[in-house]
Design an enzyme around this catalytic site. Sequence first.
Site, mmCIF file in Angstrom:
data_model
loop_
_atom_site.group_PDB
_atom_site.id
_atom_site.type_symbol
_atom_site.label_atom_id
_atom_site.label_comp_id
_atom_site.label_asym_id
_atom_site.label_seq_id
_atom_site.Cartn_x
_atom_site.Cartn_y
_atom_site.Cartn_z
ATOM 1 N N ASP A 111 0.828 -1.197 0.000
ATOM 2 C CA ASP A 111 0.000 0.000 0.000
ATOM 3 C C ASP A 111 0.866 1.253 0.000
ATOM 4 O O ASP A 111 1.448 1.618 1.028
ATOM 5 C CB ASP A 111 -0.904 -0.023 1.231
ATOM 6 C CG ASP A 111 -1.842 1.164 1.306
ATOM 7 O OD1 ASP A 111 -1.887 1.950 0.327
ATOM 8 O OD2 ASP A 111 -2.532 1.306 2.325
ATOM 9 N N TYR A 236 -16.513 13.638 -15.932
ATOM 10 C CA TYR A 236 -15.087 13.510 -15.592
ATOM 11 C C TYR A 236 -14.547 14.818 -15.017
ATOM 12 O O TYR A 236 -14.471 14.995 -13.809
ATOM 13 C CB TYR A 236 -14.277 13.069 -16.820
ATOM 14 C CG TYR A 236 -12.906 12.551 -16.462
ATOM 15 C CD1 TYR A 236 -12.656 11.185 -16.419
ATOM 16 C CD2 TYR A 236 -11.864 13.416 -16.138
ATOM 17 C CE1 TYR A 236 -11.404 10.697 -16.060
ATOM 18 C CE2 TYR A 236 -10.621 12.943 -15.775
ATOM 19 C CZ TYR A 236 -10.390 11.579 -15.746
ATOM 20 O OH TYR A 236 -9.171 11.111 -15.375
#
Length: 397
Positions: A111, A236
């Site tokens: 991560d 978007y």
Amino acid sequence: MKVEMKLKGNMARSVNPNGCKQEVLNQINYVKKQGDYEGTKKALVLGASSSYGLASRITAAFGSHADTIGVSFERGPKDETMLGTAGWYNNIFFKEFAEKEGLIAKNFIGDAFSLEMKEQVIDYIKQEFGGEIDLLVYSLAAPKRTDYKTGITYSSALKPIGQEVSGENINLEKEELFIQTVEPATEEEIEGTVKVMGGEDWEWWVELLKEAGCLAEGFKTVLYSYIGPDVTHAFYHDGSLGVAKEQAEESSKRINKNLKSLNGESLICVSKAVTTKASVVIPILPKYLICLYKVMQEMNLHETPIMHKDRIFRTMLYGTESNYDEKGRLRPDSWELRADVQEKVNNLMAQLTADNFKTDLIAYDLFKKEFFNLNGFDVDGNTNNDVDVAELMRMKP
């Protein structure tokens, strides 16, 4: 065992490791054909295992002979039914090819948002990577992020703001057009998207690297963004993701101030639309992509991620053809947004129907091939689909 492409909607459920190896090699060979350039020598790429991140790492290594560190969240094979992710194999084969040429290619799997990963990478830079990096590429695309300072986990949502948006999309599994309706984002979803896809984590990476003395004089860092044409703005650029990208621009300004003492530079690079694991699941975008690709291909302007990022590195980040807009953003997407390109794209989109979207009128086949390539299928070259699971299990990134 033999592997074959399996789809669920617009998500791949299988991988061909042999094809992944060939695709990495194809990208390396593309960069080599362009020749060497003077660029980064010690690069850290966050989100290094596919698409723009992988392309950035390849051009740095094989165009500028850079040692690289790649951070990505990928899964390895477990058995015949779970062979892992394409990015897992991309990391392995990139390292193999880079080390054959005497380059350092360190892979960290985990991560990138976590403090633990940041500390691991910093320790490696200080102990084994020469102490400093001169480039940080931030190319993370993730559904969730846990803020390690608060412990809160945020989720991103690619949705419009203040309005419902409907439009045609493509289902790759069924190879059909369908009407998709996207509900407006809630305030919580907008906040989550900013936290995941904005620039806060980018800032934290730079701050920690600088505090540890790991940034070289003249250090550069770049985050990839996208704006797109008016036809995509509702879902978007004017949506939750657009808010996140605006926040990233504010982060870039703060990073630039932080880098003044090093004569460093922070950049937002507005890239062109390409086929990625993320772009094929963005609402309504695939319809635009298959029309855009047809036009840009006919005008000799079409680029895959490696073509696009290699051009950016050698002509903009480390060249003399920098194309900045009024906000100081790099704009290699200018090819996509040319008025003549967009006029032709809009004309094609108006002609597109359920009956003709798979014909030569549109670049559906190219779009589909590029998506398959991401997972090691339909790759140009040696892509045997017969794999040895036991051998795959022994591979380490």
